[in-house]
Write a protein that holds these residues in place. Structure first.
Motif, PDB file in Angstrom:
ATOM      1  N   TYR A 134       3.859   5.713  -5.633  1.00  0.00           N
ATOM      2  CA  TYR A 134       3.947   5.593  -7.109  1.00  0.00           C
ATOM      3  C   TYR A 134       2.692   6.575  -7.654  1.00  0.00           C
ATOM      4  O   TYR A 134       3.079   7.369  -8.455  1.00  0.00           O
ATOM      5  CB  TYR A 134       3.336   4.186  -7.432  1.00  0.00           C
ATOM      6  CG  TYR A 134       3.445   4.221  -9.211  1.00  0.00           C
ATOM      7  CD1 TYR A 134       4.198   4.674  -9.937  1.00  0.00           C
ATOM      8  CD2 TYR A 134       2.264   3.356  -9.569  1.00  0.00           C
ATOM      9  CE1 TYR A 134       4.302   4.177 -11.410  1.00  0.00           C
ATOM     10  CE2 TYR A 134       2.133   3.307 -11.176  1.00  0.00           C
ATOM     11  CZ  TYR A 134       3.156   3.864 -11.862  1.00  0.00           C
ATOM     12  OH  TYR A 134       2.910   3.670 -13.077  1.00  0.00           O
ATOM     13  N   GLU A 135       1.478   6.876  -7.062  1.00  0.00           N
ATOM     14  CA  GLU A 135       0.478   7.529  -7.465  1.00  0.00           C
ATOM     15  C   GLU A 135       1.129   8.913  -7.125  1.00  0.00           C
ATOM     16  O   GLU A 135       0.787  10.022  -7.928  1.00  0.00           O
ATOM     17  CB  GLU A 135      -0.780   7.256  -6.775  1.00  0.00           C
ATOM     18  CG  GLU A 135      -1.186   5.856  -6.863  1.00  0.00           C
ATOM     19  CD  GLU A 135      -1.731   5.643  -8.306  1.00  0.00           C
ATOM     20  OE1 GLU A 135      -2.082   6.752  -8.976  1.00  0.00           O
ATOM     21  OE2 GLU A 135      -1.883   4.418  -8.728  1.00  0.00           O
ATOM     22  N   GLU A 136       1.714   9.198  -6.244  1.00  0.00           N
ATOM     23  CA  GLU A 136       2.215  10.458  -5.850  1.00  0.00           C
ATOM     24  C   GLU A 136       3.303  11.178  -6.845  1.00  0.00           C
ATOM     25  O   GLU A 136       3.078  12.173  -7.261  1.00  0.00           O
ATOM     26  CB  GLU A 136       2.540  10.479  -4.069  1.00  0.00           C
ATOM     27  CG  GLU A 136       3.257  12.086  -3.888  1.00  0.00           C
ATOM     28  CD  GLU A 136       4.230  11.865  -2.775  1.00  0.00           C
ATOM     29  OE1 GLU A 136       4.248  13.068  -2.141  1.00  0.00           O
ATOM     30  OE2 GLU A 136       4.882  11.181  -2.616  1.00  0.00           O
ATOM     31  N   GLU A 153       0.827  -1.129   0.071  1.00  0.00           N
ATOM     32  CA  GLU A 153       0.076  -0.229   0.026  1.00  0.00           C
ATOM     33  C   GLU A 153       0.702   1.338  -0.155  1.00  0.00           C
ATOM     34  O   GLU A 153       0.626   2.166  -0.685  1.00  0.00           O
ATOM     35  CB  GLU A 153      -1.042   0.131   1.268  1.00  0.00           C
ATOM     36  CG  GLU A 153      -2.067  -1.146   1.053  1.00  0.00           C
ATOM     37  CD  GLU A 153      -1.448  -2.576   1.478  1.00  0.00           C
ATOM     38  OE1 GLU A 153      -2.247  -3.355   1.050  1.00  0.00           O
ATOM     39  OE2 GLU A 153      -0.273  -2.505   2.172  1.00  0.00           O
ATOM     40  N   GLN A 175       2.483   1.631  -3.414  1.00  0.00           N
ATOM     41  CA  GLN A 175       1.381   2.286  -4.427  1.00  0.00           C
ATOM     42  C   GLN A 175       1.183   3.608  -4.231  1.00  0.00           C
ATOM     43  O   GLN A 175       1.123   4.346  -5.265  1.00  0.00           O
ATOM     44  CB  GLN A 175       0.228   1.269  -4.315  1.00  0.00           C
ATOM     45  CG  GLN A 175      -0.952   1.653  -5.548  1.00  0.00           C
ATOM     46  CD  GLN A 175      -0.187   1.295  -6.922  1.00  0.00           C
ATOM     47  OE1 GLN A 175       0.484   0.315  -6.886  1.00  0.00           O
ATOM     48  NE2 GLN A 175      -0.690   2.017  -7.983  1.00  0.00           N
ATOM     49  N   ALA A 176       0.980   4.084  -2.951  1.00  0.00           N
ATOM     50  CA  ALA A 176       0.735   5.385  -2.626  1.00  0.00           C
ATOM     51  C   ALA A 176       2.070   6.128  -3.054  1.00  0.00           C
ATOM     52  O   ALA A 176       1.623   7.435  -3.350  1.00  0.00           O
ATOM     53  CB  ALA A 176       0.632   5.602  -1.141  1.00  0.00           C
ATOM     54  N   LEU A 217       3.462  10.186  -9.967  1.00  0.00           N
ATOM     55  CA  LEU A 217       2.758  10.319 -11.221  1.00  0.00           C
ATOM     56  C   LEU A 217       2.112  11.762 -11.020  1.00  0.00           C
ATOM     57  O   LEU A 217       1.771  12.218 -12.210  1.00  0.00           O
ATOM     58  CB  LEU A 217       1.811   9.215 -11.246  1.00  0.00           C
ATOM     59  CG  LEU A 217       2.301   7.883 -11.947  1.00  0.00           C
ATOM     60  CD1 LEU A 217       1.186   6.818 -12.052  1.00  0.00           C
ATOM     61  CD2 LEU A 217       2.967   8.037 -13.315  1.00  0.00           C
ATOM     62  N   SER A 218       1.617  11.977 -10.017  1.00  0.00           N
ATOM     63  CA  SER A 218       0.806  13.595  -9.875  1.00  0.00           C
ATOM     64  C   SER A 218       1.594  14.543 -10.268  1.00  0.00           C
ATOM     65  O   SER A 218       1.004  15.301 -10.429  1.00  0.00           O
ATOM     66  CB  SER A 218       0.196  13.582  -8.477  1.00  0.00           C
ATOM     67  OG  SER A 218       1.196  13.871  -7.523  1.00  0.00           O
TER      68      SER A 218
END
Length: 460
Positions: free
Chosen positions: A297-299, A291, A294-295, A301-302
């Motif tokens: 990674y999403e950050e 988790e 993945q968090a 990408l943002s």
């Protein structure tokens, strides 16, 4: 003994080297790239992680293909500002003992006589820890700002580079005999002129009559990196490269096919399968839990800049991506820029890429494979790519600088070491020995560097 994974830290002397927009990340330190402390700290960090080398990418122009303008690249810090790639190496070498340095330098826009001197000097100063990442340069802006009316055609750049290599090989390997420097105080002879030979090179592209300016360095010829992905590029690599960087392989099957092809080409060129170390690029995003990874990674990408990445991808491929609908598929086309970057999205064997998907994927580590997970999961992926995909190691590409490296060294390196897949100490002090084994300081006898003609009287 388990297969030993090799690692390089992949970066560039700019704000957000290979991930446009990540300079805005709160932990990113890329804005410090003009500060020498940034580079000495980075070298010490990567040496702590027992990396083989700091791999320094470079270009000599601005990405101005997108909308036929440099504005997007300048606005979003897409490898601009971009500082010289060689000048920080001496300082990094002074604070380290084992890690190597692999700067990119263009065989298209640097005269071979000058390049040979620069790299021999660095090999002396680093005590044999230098590599050269050979490029032929893909930006038209490089050509026109360096005095050409237009970019040299892609295949001709490689033909020219092939002769270029023969020139530098003659200078490095054949101009000065071993023992030429006698430093004989009694008779007042520092160098024996009978052991220093002009190379008398006169070819289709280069005329270099004289002798090398520098006495033999520890490695003589630096370790040779290359990243060609076109037919010409792969043929060049099979003949010349000791280490090959790629971002082409997106899964194990593609990686296996790529490594198999390169090794077969090397054998056809008279070399051994293991004479070339193959380094896929990866962007590791590591968390203590899935988790958390993945968090992260999403950050990351943002923060990716879509327009900045479109400008970078347009420069890489030589094709203006502003002209396409983001939802249409990327199509192959003739280009004088990088064939590999275009083929990655236009000729993939695993999927079809829309323009939007290609840009978003390219924006985090120039399209390299993202490995997201816990330290154990990332280590599993790397071991699979090494053992099943036949990779020799990895170029670790930063998302945020130097956070990507810090996380990887803190979390993944100990797992690989515990499993016996990664060194706990360096094997030697020179870069070639760390890559190929103790006492392998010089380029092997079956390499093209040893085969160039015209200096039969030289005993090296």
């Amino acid at each position: 003994m388990k297969k030993q994974i090799r690692l390089n830290g992949f970066t560039l002397n700019s704000v957000a080297p290979h991930s446009p927009g990540l300079w805005r990340h709160p932990k990113d330190q890329g804005h410090r790239h003009g500060d020498l402390d940034y580079w000495t700290d980075l070298a010490k960090l990567l040496e702590k992680g027992k990396f083989d080398a700091v791999f320094l990418a470079d270009v000599l122009g601005i990405y101005d293909v997108y909308e036929n303008s440099p504005d997007a690249a300048i606005e979003h810090a897409v490898q601009v500002p971009l500082h010289n790639t060689l000048l920080q190496i001496s300082a990094m070498a002074a604070v380290t003992e084992n890690i190597g340095f692999a700067p990119t330098y263009s065989a298209t826009y640097t005269e071979p006589y000058k390049l040979a001197r620069d790299f021999s000097t660095l090999d002396h100063l680093t005590k044999g820890r230098v590599a050269w990442n050979i490029v032929t340069s893909y930006l038209k802006s490089e050509a026109v700002n360096l005095g050409l009316e237009d970019q040299i055609e892609h295949d001709k750049r490689y033909d020219r580079a092939d002769e270029y290599m023969d020139v530098v090989y003659k200078l490095w390997e054949h101009s000065w005999e071993e023992g030429a420097v006698e430093a004989n105080v009694e008779i007042g002879v520092y160098t024996n002129p009978g052991k220093v030979h002009p190379i008398n090179h006169k070819g289709e592209y280069f005329s270099v009559p004289g002798s090398h300016l520098v006495e033999p360095s520890p490695q003589r010829t630096p370790v040779l990196f290359q990243a060609g992905a076109s037919e010409k590029g792969k043929a060049f690599a099979a003949k010349h490269a000791e280490a090959l960087f790629t971002t082409l392989a997106s899964d194990l099957d593609e990686l296996k096919a790529f490594t198999k092809e390169i090794r077969e080409r090397a054998v056809k060129a008279g070399r051994n399968e293991d004479d070339i170390k193959i380094f896929p690029g990866i962007v590791p995003i590591v968390g203590r839990t899935e988790e958390e990874a993945q968090a992260k990674y999403e950050e990351l990408l943002s923060y990716v800049s879509y327009e900045g990445t479109a400008a970078m991808l347009s420069g890489h491929t030589g094709i203006d991506f502003s002209q396409f609908d983001p939802e249409q598929y990327v199509e192959n086309a003739a280009t004088n820029a990088s064939h590999g970057f275009l083929q990655k999205y236009a000729a993939s064997t695993t999927r079809k890429w829309t323009v939007r998907e290609a840009v978003l994927h390219h924006g985090l580590g120039i399209g390299a494979t993202k490995v997201v997970g816990t330290p154990e999961q990332v280590a599993d992926e790397l071991e699979a790519m090494a053992n099943e995909g036949d990779a020799d190691g990895f170029n670790i590409i930063q998302a945020a600088s130097p956070v990507t490296f810090e996380d990887f060294i803190e979390l993944v390196v100990p797992v690989l070491q515990e499993r016996g897949s990664y060194r706990t100490e360096y094997e030697a002090n020179t870069l070639r020995e760390n890559l190929f084994g103790k006492d392998k300081v010089r380029i092997p006898e079956n390499h093209q560097a040893k085969k160039v003609g015209g200096l039969s009287s030289v005993n090296v």
